[in-house]
Write a protein that holds these residues in place. Structure first.
Motif, PDB file in Angstrom:
ATOM      1  N   GLU A 194      25.124  45.997  31.767  1.00 20.83           N
ATOM      2  CA  GLU A 194      24.803  46.955  32.833  1.00 20.83           C
ATOM      3  C   GLU A 194      24.849  48.391  32.282  1.00 20.83           C
ATOM      4  O   GLU A 194      23.930  49.183  32.495  1.00 20.83           O
ATOM      5  N   THR A 208      36.564  44.177  26.292  1.00 20.97           N
ATOM      6  CA  THR A 208      35.968  42.846  26.178  1.00 20.97           C
ATOM      7  C   THR A 208      36.992  41.868  25.612  1.00 20.97           C
ATOM      8  O   THR A 208      36.659  40.986  24.835  1.00 20.97           O
ATOM      9  N   GLY A 209      38.254  42.076  25.991  1.00 28.91           N
ATOM     10  CA  GLY A 209      39.282  41.101  25.647  1.00 28.91           C
ATOM     11  C   GLY A 209      39.102  39.827  26.463  1.00 28.91           C
ATOM     12  O   GLY A 209      38.213  39.750  27.320  1.00 28.91           O
ATOM     13  N   ARG A 266      38.752  45.408  22.177  1.00 26.76           N
ATOM     14  CA  ARG A 266      39.276  44.057  22.370  1.00 26.76           C
ATOM     15  C   ARG A 266      40.651  44.169  22.994  1.00 26.76           C
ATOM     16  O   ARG A 266      41.646  44.196  22.303  1.00 26.76           O
ATOM     17  N   HIS A 293      36.817  39.281  29.592  1.00 29.83           N
ATOM     18  CA  HIS A 293      35.636  38.463  29.336  1.00 29.83           C
ATOM     19  C   HIS A 293      35.436  37.432  30.445  1.00 29.83           C
ATOM     20  O   HIS A 293      34.350  37.293  30.985  1.00 29.83           O
ATOM     21  N   VAL A 294      36.523  36.713  30.782  1.00 27.64           N
ATOM     22  CA  VAL A 294      36.341  35.673  31.798  1.00 27.64           C
ATOM     23  C   VAL A 294      36.157  36.262  33.197  1.00 27.64           C
ATOM     24  O   VAL A 294      35.739  35.577  34.110  1.00 27.64           O
ATOM     25  N   ARG A 295      36.449  37.542  33.338  1.00 23.83           N
ATOM     26  CA  ARG A 295      36.222  38.151  34.645  1.00 23.83           C
ATOM     27  C   ARG A 295      34.984  39.051  34.641  1.00 23.83           C
ATOM     28  O   ARG A 295      34.895  40.027  35.387  1.00 23.83           O
ATOM     29  N   HIS A 353      40.149  52.306  34.668  1.00 27.02           N
ATOM     30  CA  HIS A 353      39.633  51.842  35.950  1.00 27.02           C
ATOM     31  C   HIS A 353      39.707  50.323  35.957  1.00 27.02           C
ATOM     32  O   HIS A 353      38.956  49.668  35.246  1.00 27.02           O
ATOM     33  N   GLY A 354      40.631  49.785  36.757  1.00 26.30           N
ATOM     34  CA  GLY A 354      40.814  48.344  36.793  1.00 26.30           C
ATOM     35  C   GLY A 354      39.987  47.692  37.883  1.00 26.30           C
ATOM     36  O   GLY A 354      39.501  48.368  38.796  1.00 26.30           O
ATOM     37  N   LYS A 355      39.816  46.366  37.776  1.00 22.85           N
ATOM     38  CA  LYS A 355      39.089  45.557  38.751  1.00 22.85           C
ATOM     39  C   LYS A 355      37.786  46.223  39.164  1.00 22.85           C
ATOM     40  O   LYS A 355      37.484  46.355  40.352  1.00 22.85           O
ATOM     41  N   LEU A 407      28.835  41.224  31.603  1.00 24.08           N
ATOM     42  CA  LEU A 407      27.832  41.760  32.523  1.00 24.08           C
ATOM     43  C   LEU A 407      27.988  43.277  32.683  1.00 24.08           C
ATOM     44  O   LEU A 407      27.014  43.996  32.851  1.00 24.08           O
ATOM     45  N   ARG A 438      22.035  49.136  29.863  1.00 19.32           N
ATOM     46  CA  ARG A 438      20.775  49.383  30.566  1.00 19.32           C
ATOM     47  C   ARG A 438      20.776  50.756  31.221  1.00 19.32           C
ATOM     48  O   ARG A 438      19.847  51.535  31.082  1.00 19.32           O
ATOM     49  N   SER A 489      33.751  46.797  39.570  1.00 15.03           N
ATOM     50  CA  SER A 489      32.547  45.985  39.748  1.00 15.03           C
ATOM     51  C   SER A 489      31.362  46.711  39.124  1.00 15.03           C
ATOM     52  O   SER A 489      31.443  47.896  38.805  1.00 15.03           O
ATOM     53  N   LYS A 490      30.251  45.979  39.006  1.00 14.88           N
ATOM     54  CA  LYS A 490      29.060  46.611  38.422  1.00 14.88           C
ATOM     55  C   LYS A 490      28.609  47.781  39.273  1.00 14.88           C
ATOM     56  O   LYS A 490      28.171  48.801  38.768  1.00 14.88           O
ATOM     57  N   LYS A 491      28.751  47.596  40.565  1.00 20.95           N
ATOM     58  CA  LYS A 491      28.328  48.646  41.477  1.00 20.95           C
ATOM     59  C   LYS A 491      29.161  49.916  41.266  1.00 20.95           C
ATOM     60  O   LYS A 491      28.639  51.018  41.223  1.00 20.95           O
TER      61      LYS A 491
END
Ligand SMILES: Cc1cc2nc3c(=O)[nH]c(=O)nc-3n(C[C@H](O)[C@H](O)[C@H](O)COP(=O)(O)O)c2cc1C
Ligand code: FES
Lengths: 163, 634
Positions: free
Chosen positions: A101, A86-87, A125, A91-93, A143-145, A97, A104, A147-149
């Motif tokens: 996710e 969450t750095g 951080r 954060h901006v990317r 694991h870079g880039k 979320l 949950r 997605s939520k999926k």
């Protein structure tokens, strides 16, 4: 957890080694805690008590250091340890979320372990791979880039793997 | 191993290393930096090694696994020299083709080359790619040529020549004068002239003196210091030995955070090897100068990067900052005169000694000389580590090097200086990036984080993010920081939840002033910067949150709502199945779906899921299902 004599010996050894280090000016507290954490993966209370006795420092001084630095854990980890970065770059990317996710999906909050001890969830951080943000680390693997999926898929795979 | 006891001996080793390199026909370098690791480079490296072995190419082809080469976005990366072919986004399956085409047939594999997004042309060589073309790589120059665990690779690029020159041709005063003349300013934050710091420390009478290197890299969004240490540790070590000679120190520490295991490992290993060669320890290079280095592992605390706190941490104590003066150059580690510099600062030292102050001064602006490394990240196409001459404009960085903003979005701001810095809006992008202009714009150079933000980034949320970070990282010693930051965070949180008032902005500015005036250390002192700079440049966004109960960037969950575009919706049911809170109603194949914003938590899952881009984020409140009411009820 039963506190075996083996473990006692290991802790005593860690302390002895740190006390013997050539730099006598330095306080051994930080390196001792780091070594205990390397041994267990976290800092069990019993180990801290032993260390406080051996080093003749109040337990609270050890606790003060352990709770100050982000690296130290006062709870054991799950079988799979998930860290969400969450750095700023993450954060901006969209890291927030990802965090909600995972909270949950796993049914736990950041800093907790699932009741079956399978997953633990933490945030960090910046893990230093900001170029491929957002990043999560599962058991040391980056694991870079992501997605939520993909996070969902990963958790599902890990759940099945453990079955 | 033979000790290096004279400049001639060093020269011989350098020549031997060069000769050894020349024996190979080509070198395949794979980036093994953490960014490429995150993109799976290890599998590619394993495949490369086994294929080279299998094809009996080991005698003619050298393989180097280097530290970060910068263009992390496109990783895993490979460069083949002398051909110069630069391959991106590699998969293990690409290796056989590369060996056949590029190594055997001397042709490049087109599909693996970088494509210029503008001209759609393939670019073969690294130096022709816009991302690299506009850079000025000084400290990073050799990262792509060096396997960090091989000191021979450092010898091959004339490594430790600057040290030989220092010890055999210069007095400590000469070194200090040259560094002052070059106007090398600290790369870790405040930009204090390194040479002056050394001079003050040398002048102190107390002994012994200590030298320390700040590799804490606490800025969450920056990773250049780790990449220097991971990729070229001997450069930093050489810089430190030269600085130690200048101030008269015999013991030094490199403070690295334990979360950077690779940096710790490479640094420790390089120290050991340097010691074996007689480059550290007693009688360095056969002179009567002695100096040794030790790695001190930090444990992840932002405040530990502050100089007095860092020294407490090296001493094994809690990293609490203390009041200054006395300055560290008077009373630092163990109460003795100590010089602390940043990794990149030390990385520049050997270059200045070798090429001279005049050369260094020829790069940069009036008061900021040389180049600076930034981690260019966030909402920009070409993310990675860049080293640019001081004085380059932000526009050039974001658009020429960074390749602009992904998805055709509009750029909004660049954040520099990490949690102590500020956000610079797009209309100031023509300012020259140097210590002074960034400060004037309400931000700062910092250690080199550069986070690009686009129209989808909420500036109130960014300010809140930094304060949330600083609240956790405040050491709690002084009241203004301990209580002021949570209070400010409280106000910002209320604003992002739609509970803010106009008064809140005045309160934020008031508290900021107090903290700035009274905080004990630099953490508190600079903590209000992200808030102040966003209020200054993006006041309209704060006002939209307060008065319109709307988050214009579509970020703050309570100040936006989702809506399905009935024209676009194909009633495929995917969003409904994905929604974690059952906020979506509809029948597959039936009428367009509807989102109930009374239930919706703005998690974005449906948007990611929808193949038709039919779901829109709308700033503000939906009549009848206002989300702010939920907050008020809570
Ligand atoms: C809260 C805080 C955090 C800091 N973190 C770092 C850091 O991570 N790395 C760094 O080099 N300097 C950091 N600094 C700046 C250092 O205090 C110090 O100025 C710097 O290391 C000196 O080296 P330089 O002159 O070569 O830049 C920080 C300062 C403050 C107040
Ligand atoms: S911000 Fe996530 S890796 Fe740096």
């Amino acid at each position: 957890m039963a506190f075996e004599t083996e473990e006692l010996k290991a802790i005593d050894k860690i302390i002895a080694e740190n006390l013997a280090s050539k730099d006598q000016q330095k306080s051994p507290l930080l390196p001792v805690l780091q070594d205990i954490q390397k041994f267990y993966g976290w800092l069990p209370e019993k180990a801290l008590i032993r260390a406080s006795q051996k080093l003749s420092v109040p337990l609270v001084s050890l606790y003060g250091i352990a709770s100050f630095y982000n690296e130290f854990r006062l709870k054991p980890l799950g079988d799979y340890h998930i860290v969400v970065c969450t750095g700023t770059a993450c954060h901006v990317r969209g890291a927030p979320l990802l965090v909600s996710e995972l909270e949950r999906t796993l049914g736990i909050q950041v800093g907790e372990v699932t009741p079956d001890q399978k997953f633990s969830l933490e945030t960090a951080r910046c893990v230093g791979t900001c170029a491929v943000a957002p990043v999560i680390i599962v058991d040391g693997e980056y694991h870079g880039k992501i997605s939520k999926k993909e996070v969902q898929q990963l958790v599902t795979e890990l759940r099945e793997e453990g079955e | 191993m033979e000790r290096i006891d004279s400049p001639e001996k060093l020269k011989a080793l350098q020549q031997a290393a060069q000769k050894k390199q020349e024996e190979k026909e080509s070198f395949i370098t794979m980036c093994g930096g953490t960014g490429c690791q995150g993109s799976g480079c290890q599998k590619v490296i394993d495949k490369l090694k086994s294929e080279v072995e299998k094809r009996n190419l080991s005698d003619t082809i050298g393989i180097k696994i280097t530290g970060c080469q910068g263009f992390c976005e496109q990783g895993p990366l490979m460069v083949i020299r002398p051909q110069g072919s630069f391959y991106i986004r590699l998969e293990p399956e690409d290796i056989p083709e590369i060996l056949e085409e590029t190594i055997e047939n001397k042709k490049s594999v087109d599909r693996l080359l970088y494509t210029d997004p503008e001209s759609q042309q393939k670019i073969e060589k690294e130096q022709d790619i816009p991302f690299y073309k506009h850079q000025k790589r000084l400290v990073f120059k050799n990262n792509g040529f060096i396997e960090p665990t091989e000191i021979d690779d450092y010898f091959n690029v004339d490594g430790y020549s600057a040290l030989a020159k220092t010890l055999y041709e210069m007095s400590p005063e000469d070194v200090i004068e040259e560094t002052i003349e070059a106007n090398l300013r600290g790369r870790g934050g405040a930009g204090f002239p390194a040479g002056k710091k050394w001079k003050y420390c040398r002048q102190e009478e107390a002994e012994p003196k200590y030298l320390a290197c700040n590799a804490d890299e606490g800025d969450p969004g920056a990773y250049m210091d780790r990449s220097i240490l991971e990729g070229n540790p001997h450069l930093v070590i050489e810089g430190m030995i030269i600085a130690a000679y200048a101030i008269g120190a015999h013991q030094g520490y490199i403070y690295v955070r334990a979360e950077y295991p690779l940096a710790v490992k490479h640094t420790k290993q390089a120290i050991e090897v340097a010691r074996e060669y007689g480059l550290l320890g007693d009688n360095i290079m056969g002179t009567d100068f002695s100096f040794d280095l030790e790695v001190a592992e930090g444990a992840g605390a932002f405040v530990a990067g502050e100089s007095t706190a860092l020294m407490h941490s090296i001493e094994g104590k809690r990293p609490m900052p203390r009041q200054t003066p006395p300055r560290s150059v008077q009373q630092g580690l163990f109460g003795k005169p100590t010089v602390l510099n940043n990794v990149e600062t030390f990385g520049n030292v050997p270059l200045i000694i070798m090429n001279g102050a005049e050369w260094f001064k020829s790069i940069g602006t009036e008061n900021s000389k040389g180049a600076k490394i930034f981690s260019l990240v966030g909402k920009v196409n070409n993310t990675g580590l860049i080293e640019v001459p001081m004085g380059i404009t932000l526009r050039k960085i974001v658009f020429d090097i960074g390749g602009g903003i992904p998805g055709g979005k509009k750029v909004k701001a660049v954040q520099t200086g990490g949690p102590s810095g500020g956000c610079i809006p797009e209309d100031l992008f023509d300012l020259k990036v140097d210590f002074d202009e960034l400060s004037e714009a309400g931000s700062m150079m910092g250690s080199g984080g550069m986070v690009v933000m686009d129209e989808d980034t909420c500036m109130v949320d960014v300010a809140k993010f930094f304060l949330d970070f600083l609240k956790d990282e405040s050491c709690g010693k002084c009241l203004p920081c301990r209580n002021g930051i949570p209070k400010m965070l409280d106000i910002l949180t209320r604003i992002t939840e739609g509970l803010g008032t106009e008064q809140d902005l005045i309160k934020l500015e008031d508290i900021s002033k107090t903290i700035k005036k009274t905080a004990l250390c630099g953490l508190g002192d600079s903590a209000p910067n992200p808030v102040l700079s966003t209020i200054e440049y993006f006041r309209d966004e704060y006002e939209a949150h307060i008065h319109d109960l709307a988050c214009p960037a579509g970020v703050c969950p309570e100040l936006i709502y989702y809506e399905v575009d009935p024209e676009e919706c194909k009633a495929c049911d995917r969003c409904k199945r994905a929604c974690p809170v059952d906020a979506i109603a509809g029948e597959p194949g039936g009428d367009p779906y509807v989102i109930d914003n009374k239930i919706c938590i703005s998690c974005g899952t449906c948007i990611e899921e929808c193949p038709f881009e039919a779901i829109a984020v709308i700033p503000g409140q939906q009549e009848g299902s206002e989300k702010v009411k939920r907050v008020a009820q809570k």
